[in-house]
Write a protein that holds these residues in place. Structure first.
Motif, mmCIF file in Angstrom:
data_model
loop_
_atom_site.group_PDB
_atom_site.id
_atom_site.type_symbol
_atom_site.label_atom_id
_atom_site.label_comp_id
_atom_site.label_asym_id
_atom_site.label_seq_id
_atom_site.Cartn_x
_atom_site.Cartn_y
_atom_site.Cartn_z
ATOM 1 N N HIS A 62 -34.850 -73.591 1.724
ATOM 2 C CA HIS A 62 -36.150 -73.973 2.273
ATOM 3 C C HIS A 62 -36.070 -74.620 3.645
ATOM 4 C CE1 HIS A 62 -37.407 -73.974 -2.135
ATOM 5 N NE2 HIS A 62 -37.964 -72.942 -1.551
ATOM 6 N N GLY A 65 -37.970 -72.783 6.533
ATOM 7 C CA GLY A 65 -39.406 -72.765 6.290
ATOM 8 C C GLY A 65 -40.051 -74.126 6.459
ATOM 9 N N GLY A 69 -42.826 -75.151 9.365
ATOM 10 C CA GLY A 69 -44.099 -75.757 9.024
ATOM 11 C C GLY A 69 -44.391 -77.040 9.782
ATOM 12 N N SER A 93 -36.040 -66.477 0.483
ATOM 13 C CA SER A 93 -36.677 -67.765 0.762
ATOM 14 C C SER A 93 -37.130 -67.853 2.209
ATOM 15 C CB SER A 93 -35.726 -68.925 0.473
ATOM 16 O OG SER A 93 -35.461 -69.024 -0.897
ATOM 17 N N GLN A 96 -39.983 -64.567 3.213
ATOM 18 C CA GLN A 96 -41.271 -64.572 2.498
ATOM 19 C C GLN A 96 -42.136 -65.761 2.893
ATOM 20 O OE1 GLN A 96 -41.188 -61.300 1.601
ATOM 21 N NE2 GLN A 96 -42.426 -61.988 -0.087
ATOM 22 N N MET A 97 -42.151 -66.085 4.163
ATOM 23 C CA MET A 97 -42.976 -67.194 4.648
ATOM 24 C C MET A 97 -44.447 -66.783 4.671
ATOM 25 S SD MET A 97 -41.173 -69.843 5.146
ATOM 26 C CE MET A 97 -42.314 -70.815 6.125
ATOM 27 N N PRO A 98 -45.341 -67.756 4.483
ATOM 28 C CA PRO A 98 -46.765 -67.434 4.527
ATOM 29 C C PRO A 98 -47.196 -67.056 5.945
ATOM 30 C CG PRO A 98 -46.439 -69.809 4.271
ATOM 31 C CD PRO A 98 -45.098 -69.169 4.166
ATOM 32 N N SER A 99 -48.221 -66.247 6.026
ATOM 33 C CA SER A 99 -48.752 -65.818 7.311
ATOM 34 C C SER A 99 -49.095 -67.027 8.171
ATOM 35 C CB SER A 99 -50.006 -64.975 7.078
ATOM 36 O OG SER A 99 -50.550 -64.558 8.298
ATOM 37 N N ILE A 101 -46.845 -69.032 9.648
ATOM 38 C CA ILE A 101 -45.691 -69.942 9.741
ATOM 39 C C ILE A 101 -44.430 -69.076 9.724
ATOM 40 C CG2 ILE A 101 -44.501 -71.955 8.785
ATOM 41 C CD1 ILE A 101 -47.343 -72.590 9.623
#
Length: 149
Positions: A62, A65, A69, A93, A96-99, A101
């Motif tokens: 993480h 990511g 963020g 991990s 697969q970051m959210p749109s 970020i």
């Protein structure tokens, strides 16, 4: 990097940055075990002159990511090969970051390429570094073309 065990891989990024004369910091922070300290490091990075964050971690991975963020600096993730799933867990991990970020992610154990991406970002505004990068690429091509079987 997320752990001292990641150094074996992340050393490759440091070696490349040194070869190009790019200053860097190397630190160990855990997104899970030292979240406050990691947050302070990331949120102060830009004001300290940091231009790119390269974050290497294995397993849940993480680190990249969490960094992405908390900063608008480019973050390059290096998934580290893990014992359980061979690094696939680390890779997923990071990619697969959210749109909104993003984490630019290299191959499993691809720390050298992470450094080259960082160098290419810096080369956009540093003509001397751009020339070094062009020379590096030229030498790579020359080596391939001179190979004999």
């Amino acid at each position: 990097m997320g752990s001292t065990s990641d150094w074996e891989v992340m050393k490759g990024a440091c070696d490349v940055l040194e070869d190009f004369g790019v200053e860097y910091e190397k630190k160990v922070y855990s997104a899970h075990r030292t979240p406050a300290e990691f947050s302070a490091y990331v949120t102060s990075a830009e004001s300290r002159g940091i231009g790119v964050i390269i974050a290497g971690a294995g397993g849940a991975a993480h680190l990249a990511g969490v960094a992405a963020g908390q900063t608008t600096l480019p973050v390059i993730g290096v998934p580290i090969r893990s014992k359980a799933l061979g690094g696939l867990d680390s890779l997923l991990s990071m990619v697969q970051m959210p749109s909104g970020i993003p984490v630019s992610t290299v191959a499993i154990d691809g720390a050298k390429n992470a450094a080259l991406i960082a160098i290419s970002i810096f080369a956009l505004t540093d003509p001397k570094l751009a020339e070094k990068l062009k020379e590096f690429r030229r030498k790579q091509a020359e080596k391939v073309l001179s190979a004999t079987l």
